[in-house]
Scaffold this motif. Structure first.
Motif: not given
Length: 223
Positions: A139-161
């Motif tokens: 349903d959804h894809i988050w890629i660090s280059e597009e989001t500006g945050a990379a795992k394990p940064d909380r920000a990329i998980f927070a965006q997804a949730l």
């Protein structure tokens, strides 16, 4: 054990979780070594291939350092930049859809929001997702280059949730990296499931809620 909680979303890592990156990388470097001139003796060929795969560390090795080493040590006719560019172009062609993975996602899709959170180049990661045949099942894809945050940064998980509209307690994250995947998801409060890949979970990180040897174990989440 897999969580009995009210899971509404399952989020996956990509490489060596939803697709077999290790086999694709082996195919790429096997082809490159076969094209070498003069050809390597059989015993040297296999040793060189195994050394490359070990140095790659399932993709965890710093990319610039890895391709600098590979070009200098194994492929002197290539510059590191040329080798990295060729790898990015050709690796998706080395990926084959996994029928068991596709069947699992098809069975999970009616019951959960399904998503991918992955680090890396958007172009390369999306090409791999398409090659694996999972693009229509996520349903959804988050890629660090597009989001500006990379795992394990909380920000990329927070965006997804936030986009999925679920709390951390309603989400399960499945991945193979102890730090990027398990630590990253646990620090925000998500349930976590670690793909073992014949490894023992390292003691310096918070343990996952469950460990599985293959994605097929997630069949038990299908109602």
């Amino acid at each position: 054990m897999l969580p009995n909680a009210d899971i509404k979303a399952i989020l996956f890592d990509l490489d060596n979780t939803l697709l077999d990156r290790s086999t694709a990388v082996r195919r790429y470097f096997t082809q490159l070594l076969q094209d070498a001139s003069p050809p390597l003796p059989e015993d040297e060929f296999e040793l060189t291939l195994l050394t490359i795969l070990a140095r790659d560390r399932l993709g965890y090795e710093d990319r610039a350092a890895f391709f600098d080493w590979a070009a200098t040590t194994c492929f002197p006719d290539w510059t590191p930049a040329e080798l990295w560019s060729d790898f990015r172009e050709k690796l998706p062609r080395m990926i084959e859809p996994d029928p068991l993975c596709l069947e699992l996602l098809q069975r999970l899709q009616p019951h959960y929001a399904l998503a991918v959170i992955t680090n890396g180049s958007a172009e390369l990661q999306r090409a791999k997702i398409e090659a694996a045949g999972i693009d229509q099942l996520i349903d959804h894809i988050w890629i660090s280059e597009e989001t500006g945050a990379a795992k394990p940064d909380r920000a990329i998980f927070a965006q997804a949730l936030s986009t999925l509209g679920v709390t951390p307690q309603q989400a399960l994250f499945v991945g193979d990296h102890p730090h990027q995947d398990i630590y990253g998801a646990r620090q925000i409060g998500m349930h976590t499931c670690w793909i073992q890949l014949d490894r023992t979970f390292p003691g310096e990180f918070p343990e996952p809620h469950c460990q599985i040897s293959s994605l097929d174990s997630l069949q038990c989440l299908v109602p």
